[in-house]
Design a protein around this motif. Structure first.
Motif, mmCIF file in Angstrom:
data_model
loop_
_atom_site.group_PDB
_atom_site.id
_atom_site.type_symbol
_atom_site.label_atom_id
_atom_site.label_comp_id
_atom_site.label_asym_id
_atom_site.label_seq_id
_atom_site.Cartn_x
_atom_site.Cartn_y
_atom_site.Cartn_z
ATOM 1 N N ILE A 59 0.844 -1.206 0.000
ATOM 2 C CA ILE A 59 0.000 0.000 0.000
ATOM 3 C C ILE A 59 0.871 1.244 0.000
ATOM 4 O O ILE A 59 0.607 2.209 -0.721
ATOM 5 N N GLU A 60 1.931 1.253 0.807
ATOM 6 C CA GLU A 60 2.834 2.403 0.853
ATOM 7 C C GLU A 60 3.534 2.601 -0.488
ATOM 8 O O GLU A 60 3.695 3.733 -0.939
ATOM 9 N N ALA A 61 3.941 1.516 -1.143
ATOM 10 C CA ALA A 61 4.621 1.621 -2.435
ATOM 11 C C ALA A 61 3.661 2.123 -3.507
ATOM 12 O O ALA A 61 4.081 2.807 -4.442
ATOM 13 N N ALA A 62 2.387 1.823 -3.380
ATOM 14 C CA ALA A 62 1.414 2.274 -4.367
ATOM 15 C C ALA A 62 1.186 3.771 -4.283
ATOM 16 O O ALA A 62 0.824 4.399 -5.280
ATOM 17 N N GLU A 63 1.416 4.364 -3.119
ATOM 18 C CA GLU A 63 1.215 5.793 -2.974
ATOM 19 C C GLU A 63 2.344 6.594 -3.614
ATOM 20 O O GLU A 63 2.149 7.726 -4.026
ATOM 21 N N ARG A 64 3.562 6.013 -3.691
ATOM 22 C CA ARG A 64 4.684 6.711 -4.323
ATOM 23 C C ARG A 64 4.639 6.471 -5.821
ATOM 24 O O ARG A 64 4.316 5.386 -6.269
ATOM 25 N N PRO A 65 5.040 7.489 -6.616
ATOM 26 C CA PRO A 65 5.056 7.273 -8.065
ATOM 27 C C PRO A 65 6.202 6.342 -8.457
ATOM 28 O O PRO A 65 7.250 6.317 -7.811
ATOM 29 N N GLY A 66 5.999 5.592 -9.522
ATOM 30 C CA GLY A 66 7.018 4.669 -10.000
ATOM 31 C C GLY A 66 8.138 5.411 -10.703
ATOM 32 O O GLY A 66 7.968 6.513 -11.230
ATOM 33 N N ARG A 67 9.322 4.806 -10.700
ATOM 34 C CA ARG A 67 10.469 5.425 -11.362
ATOM 35 C C ARG A 67 10.580 4.845 -12.769
ATOM 36 O O ARG A 67 10.417 3.651 -12.982
ATOM 37 N N VAL A 68 10.903 5.727 -13.718
ATOM 38 C CA VAL A 68 11.108 5.307 -15.096
ATOM 39 C C VAL A 68 12.591 5.410 -15.384
ATOM 40 O O VAL A 68 13.207 6.465 -15.192
ATOM 41 N N ILE A 69 13.177 4.310 -15.816
ATOM 42 C CA ILE A 69 14.605 4.295 -16.117
ATOM 43 C C ILE A 69 14.755 4.502 -17.618
ATOM 44 O O ILE A 69 14.210 3.751 -18.422
ATOM 45 N N ALA A 70 15.511 5.525 -18.002
ATOM 46 C CA ALA A 70 15.724 5.826 -19.412
ATOM 47 C C ALA A 70 17.000 5.142 -19.884
ATOM 48 O O ALA A 70 18.043 5.243 -19.257
ATOM 49 N N PHE A 71 16.905 4.432 -20.997
ATOM 50 C CA PHE A 71 18.061 3.796 -21.583
ATOM 51 C C PHE A 71 18.585 4.703 -22.693
ATOM 52 O O PHE A 71 17.825 5.158 -23.538
#
Length: 179
Positions: A59-71
């Motif tokens: 639940i806590e991880a869902a509240e934070r935005p996901g990180r996008v890794i650029a290649f």
């Protein structure tokens, strides 16, 4: 049951049914208690605590935005690049398809690539057959054929079968060739 009272008026009047009903509700209560005890044995408090902690982490991880890794290799879309090689590849594929269809229309590859349908290939080498003398027909077979042909000629001369007469008019006769 609403607040411990029976809901049906028959249970208030009939003592036998009321006794059976109370025995049944008691059995259901015992069954509920036994099921709760078995569940407590199967799911100890430590396991339930671990599951709760895992759920809270999700639940806590869902509240934070996901990180996008650029290649760095794919920073530009692939479709925006103009590639002459891809054009040549597409042209070669189209030309190969057209040539293949054209050659397939001109050549009968079924007979060129393998044995004719319905024939089997020998699994071992067999010596070539010995040349045999030509087959000689018996005189009686030729006589039977001549008799059959004379019967057909007779039926044509009588005109009994008009279909055969039409075919006879269309085909040349052997005697006409030699005259």
């Amino acid at each position: 049951l609403a607040g411990g009272h029976t809901a049906h008026p028959h249970l208030e009047v009939c003592s036998d049914c009321s006794t059976r009903y109370e025995a049944f509700t008691g059995w259901l209560a015992d069954l509920r208690d036994e099921a709760a005890a078995e569940a407590a044995e199967q799911f100890p408090l430590e396991r339930l605590a671990n599951q709760r902690a895992q759920i809270f982490r999700r639940i806590e991880a869902a509240e934070r935005p996901g990180r996008v890794i650029a290649f760095p290799k794919f920073t530009q879309p692939l479709t925006s690049r103009s590639s002459h090689a891809s054009r040549w590849i597409a042209a070669a594929a189209a030309a190969g398809l057209i040539v293949g269809v054209g050659v397939g229309q001109r050549m009968d590859l079924r007979h060129a690539l393998g044995p004719a349908p319905g024939t089997t290939q020998a699994l071992y080498n067999v010596p070539a057959p010995i040349a045999r003398a030509p087959v000689v027909r018996a005189v009686s077979a030729m006589a039977r054929e001549e008799a059959l042909l004379s019967d057909v000629d007779d039926s044509l001369s009588r005109g009994s079968v008009p279909e055969l007469r039409a075919l006879d008019d269309l085909t040349p006769h052997a005697g006409e060739r030699f005259k």
